[in-house]
Write a protein that holds these residues in place. Structure first.
Motif, short mmCIF file in Angstrom:
data_model
loop_
_atom_site.label_atom_id
_atom_site.label_comp_id
_atom_site.label_asym_id
_atom_site.label_seq_id
_atom_site.Cartn_x
_atom_site.Cartn_y
_atom_site.Cartn_z
N ASP A 3 0.86 -0.98 0.01
CA ASP A 3 0.09 -0.03 -0.09
C ASP A 3 0.96 1.17 -0.16
OD1 ASP A 3 -2.28 -1.42 -0.11
OD2 ASP A 3 -2.95 -1.12 2.04
N LEU A 4 2.23 1.21 0.74
CA LEU A 4 2.93 2.43 0.39
C LEU A 4 3.31 2.57 -0.84
CD1 LEU A 4 5.68 1.90 3.34
CD2 LEU A 4 4.02 3.70 3.28
N LEU A 5 3.49 1.71 -1.71
CA LEU A 5 3.86 2.00 -2.95
C LEU A 5 2.61 2.76 -3.71
CD1 LEU A 5 5.76 -1.24 -4.30
CD2 LEU A 5 6.67 0.89 -3.62
N LEU A 6 1.53 2.04 -3.54
CA LEU A 6 0.24 2.80 -4.04
C LEU A 6 -0.02 4.13 -3.67
CD1 LEU A 6 -2.05 -0.37 -3.71
CD2 LEU A 6 -0.74 0.14 -5.79
N HIS A 7 0.17 4.38 -2.38
CA HIS A 7 0.06 5.51 -1.85
C HIS A 7 1.13 6.71 -2.51
CE1 HIS A 7 -3.29 5.16 1.01
NE2 HIS A 7 -2.41 4.10 1.36
N MET A 8 2.38 6.24 -2.90
CA MET A 8 3.35 7.14 -3.32
C MET A 8 2.81 7.42 -5.00
SD MET A 8 7.37 6.26 -4.36
CE MET A 8 7.47 5.91 -2.66
N GLY A 9 2.43 6.21 -5.51
CA GLY A 9 2.19 6.29 -6.88
C GLY A 9 0.82 7.52 -7.09
N ARG A 10 0.07 7.33 -6.04
CA ARG A 10 -1.32 8.21 -6.33
C ARG A 10 -0.71 9.78 -5.64
NH1 ARG A 10 -3.33 10.95 -2.44
NH2 ARG A 10 -2.45 9.62 -0.87
N ALA A 11 0.19 9.92 -4.79
CA ALA A 11 0.31 11.21 -4.55
C ALA A 11 1.35 12.05 -5.90
CB ALA A 11 1.58 11.22 -3.35
N LEU A 12 2.24 11.06 -6.55
CA LEU A 12 2.80 11.65 -7.65
C LEU A 12 1.59 11.92 -8.84
CD1 LEU A 12 5.82 9.08 -7.96
CD2 LEU A 12 5.77 11.50 -7.25
N ASP A 13 0.78 10.96 -8.99
CA ASP A 13 -0.10 11.29 -10.20
C ASP A 13 -1.05 12.17 -10.35
OD1 ASP A 13 1.15 9.08 -11.39
OD2 ASP A 13 -0.57 7.59 -10.83
N LEU B 148 0.22 12.45 -15.62
CA LEU B 148 1.20 11.42 -14.90
C LEU B 148 0.53 10.18 -14.55
CD1 LEU B 148 2.82 13.59 -12.08
CD2 LEU B 148 4.07 12.95 -14.18
N LEU B 149 1.42 8.99 -14.69
CA LEU B 149 0.76 7.70 -14.44
C LEU B 149 1.80 6.90 -14.00
CD1 LEU B 149 -1.90 5.65 -16.29
CD2 LEU B 149 0.30 4.67 -15.70
N HIS B 150 1.92 6.35 -12.77
CA HIS B 150 2.95 5.58 -12.27
C HIS B 150 2.45 4.17 -11.71
CE1 HIS B 150 4.80 9.60 -11.79
NE2 HIS B 150 5.85 8.97 -11.56
N ARG B 151 3.22 3.33 -12.32
CA ARG B 151 2.42 1.90 -12.14
C ARG B 151 3.83 1.04 -11.51
NH1 ARG B 151 0.85 -1.21 -17.17
NH2 ARG B 151 3.11 -1.14 -17.48
N PHE B 152 3.73 0.12 -10.46
CA PHE B 152 4.66 -0.73 -9.74
C PHE B 152 4.15 -2.02 -10.09
CE2 PHE B 152 4.18 3.21 -7.44
CZ PHE B 152 5.22 3.71 -7.33
N SER B 153 5.15 -2.86 -10.66
CA SER B 153 4.97 -4.30 -11.07
C SER B 153 6.02 -5.24 -10.36
CB SER B 153 4.70 -4.47 -12.38
OG SER B 153 5.86 -3.95 -13.15
#
Length: 143
Positions: free
Chosen positions: A16-26, A70-75
């Motif tokens: 979830d930390l990664l998802l929150h980071m991506g959302r904050a950026l986007d 912006l679109l950030h995706r973690f995989s």
């Protein structure tokens, strides 16, 4: 590999930390990164290296604020928990663009290698490392 409930819950919170980071950026809500990073976090991104949450947030904001889209995706996220510390390895894809077009102006692919610690407020990233792997600027495709 440990699959007890505590470890699984920790891994879910770390993901979830990664998802929150991506959302904050986007969404350009860079102050929300205060809930992702420790106050003494260290890191390196395409915008430089630094120590301290405020410095890292400023670097992250500088590299993203001028992009309307912006679109950030973690995989391929791999999380290893060891007590109150953890490592996170993930691929990151970042697309940037303008409001005028749905075609990205650049595509960036990198490898994220983070360290995290358990704090009284939950898991936080203490070391943020993003290693660029590929960069594709749309005006250089085919050049």
């Amino acid at each position: 590999m440990n699959h007890d409930l505590r470890t699984l819950a920790d891994r879910a919170e770390l993901n979830d930390l990664l998802l929150h980071m991506g959302r904050a950026l986007d969404e350009h809500t860079f102050d929300d990164l205060n809930d992702v990073l420790t106050p003494d976090a260290t890191g390196s991104t395409r915008n430089g290296s630094g120590t301290g949450r405020d410095i890292l947030i400023a670097q992250i904001e500088a590299g993203n604020k001028d992009h309307t889209r912006l679109l950030h995706r973690f995989s391929s996220v791999l999380i290893k928990v060891d007590g109150d510390t953890a490592t996170i390895r993930a691929y990151i894809t970042a697309l940037t663009g303008t409001a005028e077009s749905l075609v990205p102006t650049s595509r960036r692919y990198g490898l994220m290698r983070d360290k995290a610690v358990r704090t009284p407020d939950g898991w936080r990233i203490s070391e943020l490392r993003v290693e660029p792997v590929f960069v594709v600027d749309e005006d250089t495709v085919g050049a």
